[in-house]
Design a protein around this motif. Structure first.
Motif, PDB file in Angstrom:
ATOM      1  N   ALA A 132      -8.178   0.091   9.532  1.00 33.13           N
ATOM      2  CA  ALA A 132      -8.462  -0.727   8.573  1.00 33.13           C
ATOM      3  C   ALA A 132      -7.462  -1.583   7.963  1.00 33.13           C
ATOM      4  N   HIS A 133      -6.381  -0.978   7.755  1.00 37.27           N
ATOM      5  CA  HIS A 133      -5.177  -1.853   7.482  1.00 37.27           C
ATOM      6  C   HIS A 133      -4.892  -2.937   8.307  1.00 37.27           C
ATOM      7  N   ASP A 150     -10.969  -2.615  -4.279  1.00 35.51           N
ATOM      8  CA  ASP A 150     -10.435  -1.503  -4.895  1.00 35.51           C
ATOM      9  C   ASP A 150      -9.514  -1.969  -5.547  1.00 35.51           C
ATOM     10  N   ALA A 151      -8.313  -2.275  -5.018  1.00 32.60           N
ATOM     11  CA  ALA A 151      -7.112  -2.792  -5.476  1.00 32.60           C
ATOM     12  C   ALA A 151      -7.131  -3.758  -6.672  1.00 32.60           C
ATOM     13  N   GLY A 175       1.049  -1.273  -0.092  1.00 31.47           N
ATOM     14  CA  GLY A 175      -0.169  -0.035   0.038  1.00 31.47           C
ATOM     15  C   GLY A 175       1.003   1.314   0.176  1.00 31.47           C
ATOM     16  N   ILE A 210     -12.582   4.213   6.576  1.00 33.12           N
ATOM     17  CA  ILE A 210     -11.441   4.827   6.557  1.00 33.12           C
ATOM     18  C   ILE A 210     -10.565   4.786   5.378  1.00 33.12           C
ATOM     19  N   PHE A 253       0.268   3.611   2.487  1.00 38.99           N
ATOM     20  CA  PHE A 253       0.297   4.163   3.900  1.00 38.99           C
ATOM     21  C   PHE A 253       0.542   5.398   4.054  1.00 38.99           C
ATOM     22  N   LEU A 280      -5.368  -8.032  -0.889  1.00 38.87           N
ATOM     23  CA  LEU A 280      -5.674  -6.783  -1.764  1.00 38.87           C
ATOM     24  C   LEU A 280      -7.063  -6.401  -1.433  1.00 38.87           C
TER      25      LEU A 280
HETATM   26  P1  ATP Z   1      -5.587   6.194  -0.080  1.00 38.17           P
HETATM   27  O1  ATP Z   1      -6.853   7.075   0.291  1.00 38.17           O
HETATM   28  O2  ATP Z   1      -4.380   7.404  -0.266  1.00 38.17           O
HETATM   29  O3  ATP Z   1      -5.586   5.698  -1.402  1.00 38.17           O
HETATM   30  P2  ATP Z   1      -6.130   3.932   1.376  1.00 38.17           P
HETATM   31  O4  ATP Z   1      -6.757   4.175   2.420  1.00 38.17           O
HETATM   32  O5  ATP Z   1      -6.766   3.328   0.322  1.00 38.17           O
HETATM   33  O6  ATP Z   1      -5.285   5.211   0.844  1.00 38.17           O
HETATM   34  P3  ATP Z   1      -3.773   2.256   0.689  1.00 38.17           P
HETATM   35  O7  ATP Z   1      -2.362   2.238   1.229  1.00 38.17           O
HETATM   36  O8  ATP Z   1      -4.138   2.758  -0.667  1.00 38.17           O
HETATM   37  O9  ATP Z   1      -4.660   2.851   1.797  1.00 38.17           O
HETATM   38  O10 ATP Z   1      -4.391   0.753   0.653  1.00 38.17           O
HETATM   39  C1  ATP Z   1      -3.524  -0.241   0.734  1.00 38.17           C
HETATM   40  C2  ATP Z   1      -4.408  -1.585   0.835  1.00 38.17           C
HETATM   41  O11 ATP Z   1      -5.383  -1.364   1.773  1.00 38.17           O
HETATM   42  C3  ATP Z   1      -5.113  -1.533  -0.506  1.00 38.17           C
HETATM   43  O12 ATP Z   1      -5.264  -3.106  -0.930  1.00 38.17           O
HETATM   44  C4  ATP Z   1      -6.680  -1.198  -0.031  1.00 38.17           C
HETATM   45  O13 ATP Z   1      -7.710  -1.792  -0.799  1.00 38.17           O
HETATM   46  C5  ATP Z   1      -6.635  -1.647   1.176  1.00 38.17           C
HETATM   47  N1  ATP Z   1      -7.723  -0.868   2.053  1.00 38.17           N
HETATM   48  C6  ATP Z   1      -7.434   0.695   2.341  1.00 38.17           C
HETATM   49  N2  ATP Z   1      -8.475   1.016   2.946  1.00 38.17           N
HETATM   50  C7  ATP Z   1      -9.108  -0.007   3.621  1.00 38.17           C
HETATM   51  C8  ATP Z   1     -10.078  -0.093   4.267  1.00 38.17           C
HETATM   52  N3  ATP Z   1     -10.859   0.901   4.751  1.00 38.17           N
HETATM   53  N4  ATP Z   1     -11.008  -1.325   4.614  1.00 38.17           N
HETATM   54  C9  ATP Z   1     -10.142  -2.371   3.807  1.00 38.17           C
HETATM   55  N5  ATP Z   1      -9.082  -2.273   3.100  1.00 38.17           N
HETATM   56  C10 ATP Z   1      -8.643  -1.191   2.994  1.00 38.17           C
END
Ligand code: ATP
Ligand code: MG
Length: 192
Positions: free
Chosen positions: A18-19, A107-108, A10, A156, A12, A104
């Motif tokens: 949530a991560h 969305d990813a 990510g 989040i 991060f 993942l």
């Molecule tokens: P941004 O808003 O900058 O895109 P983000 O909160 O989506 O950040 P990332 O670092 O893009 O965080 O996400 C890393 C991983 O965590 C991705 O696989 C994403 O799908 C997953 N993820 C992010 N937010 C959540 C959430 N609220 N619930 C479950 N998985 C999440």
């Protein structure tokens, strides 16, 4: 028994709870020995939208993992020059006696069609789709090893957290306390 190694990549920017939930729930559901949180060194898909330095994001990921069973920060992508490509990371972590699980969010997964070296990704790891209630996704094309893990819906995002911090609003409870301390100490995400 092969080691079962989870990988949650990510930006991060910053990491949030949530991560953590995604990583620990996937670990429990799939019996993973460890889950690595891997901050992207150079997230080319977010060109111009990444705010904190790679060093600061790694420090926040270290703070996130400290004290959480089975979670570890991994600096592989931060140390590697050039655009961050997941297949390169999987190749570096691939080893005899080890099975890789790429975690993942839905969305990813929906974005995977844009990834570089997708065939290498497919051959190196099982994709674990971490789904919030109401979500589902599949990797593009055929031949993937896929697992699905349901996690609670936590609204989040790092984007929202950056906005909050820039506006001087609190983020306690949304990010681990140790991450709040790193953000304060390094004065991250304050209005420019
Ligand atoms: P941004 O808003 O900058 O895109 P983000 O909160 O989506 O950040 P990332 O670092 O893009 O965080 O996400 C890393 C991983 O965590 C991705 O696989 C994403 O799908 C997953 N993820 C992010 N937010 C959540 C959430 N609220 N619930 C479950 N998985 C999440
Ligand atoms: Mg995101």
């Amino acid at each position: 028994m092969p080691e079962r190694l989870g990988i949650l990549g990510g930006t991060f920017d910053p990491p949030h709870v949530a991560h953590v939930v995604a990583a620990v729930d996937a670990r429990a559901a799939l019996g993973l020995d460890r889950v690595l949180l891997v901050p992207a060194g150079n997230p080319w898909q977010k060109e111009g939208r990444v705010v904190a330095s790679a060093a600061d994001r790694l420090e926040m990921v270290r703070a996130t993992c400290a004290g959480v069973d089975g979670l570890e920060a991994c600096d592989l992508e931060v140390r590697r020059p050039g655009p961050t490509v997941t297949a390169d990371t999987l190749e570096a972590l691939d080893a005899p006696g080890r099975e890789l699980f790429l975690l993942l969010g839905a969305d990813a997964v929906a974005n995977m069609g844009t990834w570089r070296r997708l065939d290498a990704t497919r051959s190196l790891a099982t994709v674990v789709v971490v789904e919030r209630a109401g979500e589902s996704a599949r990797p593009p094309g055929e031949g993937w090893r896929v697992a699905h893990v349901r996690i609670p819906r936590l609204e989040i995002s790092s984007t929202d957290l950056r906005d909050r911090l820039a506006a001087g609003r609190p983020v306690d409870g949304l990010v681990p306390p140790a991450v709040v301390r790193v953000i304060r100490r390094r004065r991250l995400y304050t209005a420019r």
